[in-house]
Enzyme design. Structure first.
Site, short mmCIF file in Angstrom:
data_model
loop_
_atom_site.label_atom_id
_atom_site.label_comp_id
_atom_site.label_asym_id
_atom_site.label_seq_id
_atom_site.Cartn_x
_atom_site.Cartn_y
_atom_site.Cartn_z
N ASN A 244 48.39 33.51 45.50
CA ASN A 244 49.80 33.58 44.75
C ASN A 244 50.41 34.75 45.11
O ASN A 244 51.32 35.16 44.26
CB ASN A 244 49.36 33.27 43.27
CG ASN A 244 48.75 34.37 42.76
OD1 ASN A 244 48.28 35.48 43.48
ND2 ASN A 244 48.26 34.14 41.46
N HIS B 162 50.84 40.53 42.61
CA HIS B 162 50.39 41.08 41.30
C HIS B 162 51.45 41.68 40.35
O HIS B 162 52.08 42.41 41.21
CB HIS B 162 49.20 41.74 41.25
CG HIS B 162 48.80 42.73 40.08
ND1 HIS B 162 48.03 41.79 39.06
CD2 HIS B 162 49.15 43.61 39.66
CE1 HIS B 162 48.00 42.74 38.01
NE2 HIS B 162 48.39 43.69 38.24
N LYS C 73 50.16 40.96 47.67
CA LYS C 73 48.36 40.55 48.09
C LYS C 73 48.40 40.49 49.46
O LYS C 73 49.43 40.36 50.37
CB LYS C 73 48.27 39.52 47.19
CG LYS C 73 48.01 39.83 45.48
CD LYS C 73 47.63 38.64 44.69
CE LYS C 73 47.57 38.88 43.43
NZ LYS C 73 47.13 37.87 42.48
N TYR D 122 40.25 44.17 37.97
CA TYR D 122 40.00 42.71 37.48
C TYR D 122 38.94 42.62 36.58
O TYR D 122 38.05 41.59 36.56
CB TYR D 122 39.96 41.89 38.74
CG TYR D 122 41.23 41.37 39.27
CD1 TYR D 122 42.32 40.99 38.64
CD2 TYR D 122 41.50 41.47 40.67
CE1 TYR D 122 43.61 40.49 39.08
CE2 TYR D 122 42.61 40.99 41.26
CZ TYR D 122 43.58 40.91 40.53
OH TYR D 122 45.07 40.30 41.19
N GLU E 279 46.76 50.67 34.98
CA GLU E 279 46.63 49.98 36.41
C GLU E 279 47.35 51.03 37.33
O GLU E 279 46.91 51.54 38.58
CB GLU E 279 47.49 48.63 36.65
CG GLU E 279 46.46 47.45 36.02
CD GLU E 279 47.22 46.24 36.20
OE1 GLU E 279 46.80 45.13 35.81
OE2 GLU E 279 48.57 46.07 36.63
N1 UDP Z 1 43.07 33.44 39.83
C1 UDP Z 1 42.57 32.37 40.83
N2 UDP Z 1 42.28 31.32 40.06
C2 UDP Z 1 42.34 31.01 38.68
C3 UDP Z 1 43.14 32.01 37.91
C4 UDP Z 1 43.46 33.24 38.60
O1 UDP Z 1 42.32 32.64 41.90
O2 UDP Z 1 42.02 29.78 38.43
C5 UDP Z 1 43.42 34.62 40.65
C6 UDP Z 1 45.07 34.76 41.15
O3 UDP Z 1 44.96 35.55 42.19
C7 UDP Z 1 45.43 35.50 39.84
C8 UDP Z 1 44.51 36.39 39.59
O4 UDP Z 1 43.09 35.86 39.52
O5 UDP Z 1 46.89 36.22 40.25
C9 UDP Z 1 44.38 37.19 38.26
O6 UDP Z 1 44.44 36.16 37.32
P1 UDP Z 1 45.38 36.41 35.80
O7 UDP Z 1 44.89 35.39 34.83
O8 UDP Z 1 45.14 37.89 35.46
O9 UDP Z 1 46.91 36.09 36.61
P2 UDP Z 1 48.07 37.01 36.84
O10 UDP Z 1 48.18 38.09 35.60
O11 UDP Z 1 47.80 37.41 38.17
O12 UDP Z 1 49.23 36.16 36.63
#
Ligand code: UDP
Length: 161
Positions: free
Chosen positions: A123, A126, A20, A60, A137
């Site tokens: 974070n 991805h 990211k 997303y 994807e």
């Molecule tokens: N995210 C965020 N706040 C939250 C939860 C998710 O900003 O409370 C963002 C974070 O960058 C995360 C992305 O949204 O990686 C996608 O969320 P998902 O639940 O799909 O998690 P991932 O698969 O990335 O672990």
């Protein structure tokens, strides 16, 4: 007894990993790629790009109703991404383990998020969360011609060697 093939590993499984914008800005690209190579996965696609709103809203689409959706899209468009396809046995699940919990505060040390980040909104990386999700994807981010099927030189018979 007959030779059973069902227990053989599916070495062709693929996943989408994206570094990211914060990962790129913090010069973490090399270290993240190194972890996947070191683990034994094979890189079959890689590109650096500025993500469009269109692709991100598809990527997303399951999060559209979440309160953080707007800030997530602003974050994901704040700079270039490095998007990759990695291949190997159980790569989807193993990558999720290597990447760690979505919330870095809960991610184990030794995972990418556990080692390099402290907040869920930044974070670093991805990773697809299922084999089916990975297929979608990969289709969204890559054209088939940009995914390269290659073998190590020592796994092919090559008269030139
Ligand atoms: N995210 C965020 N706040 C939250 C939860 C998710 O900003 O409370 C963002 C974070 O960058 C995360 C992305 O949204 O990686 C996608 O969320 P998902 O639940 O799909 O998690 P991932 O698969 O990335 O672990």
């Amino acid at each position: 007894c007959s030779f059973a093939t069902s227990g053989l590993p599916d070495v062709r499984e693929r996943t989408l990993i994206a570094i990211k914008p914060d990962g790129v800005q913090r010069r973490l690209v090399g270290q993240i790629i190194q972890r996947f190579e070191q683990r034994g996965f094979k890189l079959v696609g890689l590109k650096m790009l500025q993500a469009s709103q269109d692709v991100l809203s598809e990527h997303y689409c399951n999060l559209r109703t979440k309160p953080f959706y707007g800030s997530l899209l602003r974050y994901m468009t704040s700079g270039p991404l490095v998007v990759m396809v990695w291949e190997g046995h159980n790569v989807v699940q193993t990558s999720r383990t290597m990447v760690g919990n979505t919330n870095p505060a809960e991610a184990q040390a030794g995972t990418v998020r556990g080692d390099f980040s402290i907040h869920v909104s930044r974070n670093v990386v991805h990773a697809s969360d299922s084999v089916e999700g990975a297929k979608k994807e990969i289709q969204l981010w890559f054209q088939t011609k940009d995914l390269l099927d290659w073998d190590s030189w020592d796994q092919t018979s090559n008269d030139d060697v």
